[in-house]
Design a protein around this motif. Structure first.
Motif, short mmCIF file in Angstrom:
data_model
loop_
_atom_site.label_atom_id
_atom_site.label_comp_id
_atom_site.label_asym_id
_atom_site.label_seq_id
_atom_site.Cartn_x
_atom_site.Cartn_y
_atom_site.Cartn_z
N THR A 193 9.01 18.74 -17.89
CA THR A 193 9.38 18.65 -19.31
C THR A 193 10.85 18.22 -19.46
N ASP A 194 11.66 18.55 -18.47
CA ASP A 194 13.08 18.18 -18.48
C ASP A 194 13.24 16.77 -17.90
N ARG A 195 13.80 15.86 -18.69
CA ARG A 195 13.99 14.47 -18.28
C ARG A 195 14.76 14.35 -16.97
N LEU A 196 15.76 15.21 -16.77
CA LEU A 196 16.61 15.13 -15.58
C LEU A 196 15.89 15.54 -14.30
N LEU A 197 14.77 16.26 -14.44
CA LEU A 197 13.99 16.65 -13.26
C LEU A 197 13.00 15.57 -12.84
N ARG A 198 12.84 14.56 -13.70
CA ARG A 198 11.93 13.45 -13.37
C ARG A 198 12.64 12.44 -12.48
N TYR A 199 11.86 11.73 -11.67
CA TYR A 199 12.42 10.69 -10.81
C TYR A 199 12.70 9.41 -11.59
N ARG A 200 11.88 9.17 -12.62
CA ARG A 200 12.06 8.00 -13.50
C ARG A 200 12.19 6.70 -12.71
N SER A 201 11.22 6.47 -11.85
CA SER A 201 11.22 5.26 -11.01
C SER A 201 11.06 4.01 -11.85
N ILE A 202 11.62 2.93 -11.36
CA ILE A 202 11.47 1.63 -12.00
C ILE A 202 9.98 1.24 -11.95
N GLU A 203 9.51 0.48 -12.92
CA GLU A 203 8.10 0.07 -12.94
C GLU A 203 7.82 -0.91 -11.80
N PRO A 204 6.60 -0.86 -11.24
CA PRO A 204 6.24 -1.75 -10.12
C PRO A 204 6.49 -3.23 -10.39
N THR A 246 0.84 -1.21 0.00
CA THR A 246 0.00 0.00 0.00
C THR A 246 0.87 1.25 0.00
N GLN A 247 1.88 1.27 0.86
CA GLN A 247 2.73 2.46 0.98
C GLN A 247 3.58 2.70 -0.27
N VAL A 248 4.16 1.62 -0.84
CA VAL A 248 4.98 1.84 -2.04
C VAL A 248 4.12 2.18 -3.24
N HIS A 249 2.88 1.68 -3.27
CA HIS A 249 1.97 2.05 -4.35
C HIS A 249 1.65 3.54 -4.30
N GLN A 250 1.37 4.03 -3.11
CA GLN A 250 1.08 5.46 -2.93
C GLN A 250 2.29 6.32 -3.32
N LEU A 251 3.49 5.86 -2.93
CA LEU A 251 4.71 6.59 -3.27
C LEU A 251 4.91 6.61 -4.79
N TYR A 252 4.69 5.46 -5.43
CA TYR A 252 4.86 5.38 -6.89
C TYR A 252 3.92 6.36 -7.60
N GLN A 253 2.66 6.40 -7.16
CA GLN A 253 1.69 7.33 -7.75
C GLN A 253 2.14 8.77 -7.58
N GLN A 254 2.65 9.08 -6.43
CA GLN A 254 3.14 10.43 -6.12
C GLN A 254 4.32 10.81 -7.02
N LEU A 255 5.26 9.89 -7.19
CA LEU A 255 6.44 10.14 -8.03
C LEU A 255 6.06 10.25 -9.50
N GLN A 256 5.09 9.43 -9.93
CA GLN A 256 4.62 9.47 -11.31
C GLN A 256 3.92 10.80 -11.62
N LYS A 257 3.15 11.28 -10.66
CA LYS A 257 2.44 12.55 -10.80
C LYS A 257 3.46 13.69 -10.98
N HIS A 258 4.51 13.65 -10.17
CA HIS A 258 5.59 14.64 -10.27
C HIS A 258 6.22 14.60 -11.67
N ASP A 259 6.55 13.38 -12.13
CA ASP A 259 7.22 13.22 -13.43
C ASP A 259 6.37 13.73 -14.58
N ALA A 260 5.07 13.52 -14.49
CA ALA A 260 4.16 13.95 -15.55
C ALA A 260 4.15 15.47 -15.74
N GLN A 261 4.55 16.19 -14.71
CA GLN A 261 4.55 17.66 -14.77
C GLN A 261 5.90 18.23 -15.22
#
Length: 196
Positions: free
Chosen positions: A26-37, A9-24
């Motif tokens: 435009t610069d690739r280096l500013l994204r977290y680019r987490s590994i897929e679940p 539950t906790q890692v799922h919530q974290l993944y969603q949070q990091l994905q939301k950040h990445d979607a916003q």
């Protein structure tokens, strides 16, 4: 010890949070680019199956994959050393690990991975390589030395999604007769490398 519902539950919530950040971003280096679940889950299974104790991660980012490595390391009495160049991301990863009460199993280093590898005299059972792909060919001679020869496993992420970026690295691995490798179509593509 299996993966708990609370951890999932906790890692799922974290993944969603990091994905939301990445979607916003435009610069690739500013994204977290987490590994897929699904890739993260497989890493945990591999650590358990291998009973890996000395685990190295190159490219912590915000620590999503680190949490999966550490969660698995608990069941093998293992420990994870993870390396990240960006101090802010290291601090984030540390905070998430503390939040999930996993920080006791992590040695989180904020430094250049190449310098770490050049100075490293230890051998690791399990290595996850998920960093800036243009550095992989430089890392390879050192990875060969620190990967345990009996049963050691190197896992490299993004080998299908960014095939052209890792082409030279893949060639170096495949032409070395000391190692055998296989690419799994999981997540962004995982390359598994082990010594003969």
């Amino acid at each position: 010890m299996s993966v708990t519902k609370d951890f999932l539950t906790q890692v799922h919530q974290l993944y969603q949070q990091l994905q939301k950040h990445d979607a916003q971003q435009t610069d690739r280096l500013l994204r977290y680019r987490s590994i897929e679940p699904e890739s993260a889950h497989l890493l945990g299974m591999l650590i358990r199956a291998q009973q890996a104790q000395k685990i190295l991660e190159i490219g912590t980012s915000a620590g999503y994959s680190t949490l999966w490595l550490v969660e698995a390391a608990q069941s093998t009495a293992g420990r994870v050393t993870t390396i990240e160049l960006d101090l802010e991301r290291s601090l984030q990863a540390r905070a998430y690990a503390r939040q999930l009460q996993l920080d006791a199993y992590i040695n989180l280093l904020t430094e250049d991975a190449l310098i770490f590898l050049q100075q490293c005299s230890e051998q690791y059972d399990f290595i996850l390589l998920d960093a800036e792909r243009d550095a992989y060919t430089q890392y390879w001679p050192y990875l060969m030395q620190i990967l345990k020869t009996k049963g050691g496993l190197l896992v490299v992420d993004n080998v299908l999604s960014h095939a052209s970026d890792v082409e030279e690295f893949m060639h170096l691995v495949q032409e070395n007769m000391q190692f055998t490798s296989v690419t799994l179509p999981v997540g962004a593509g995982l390359l598994l490398v082990t010594a003969h």
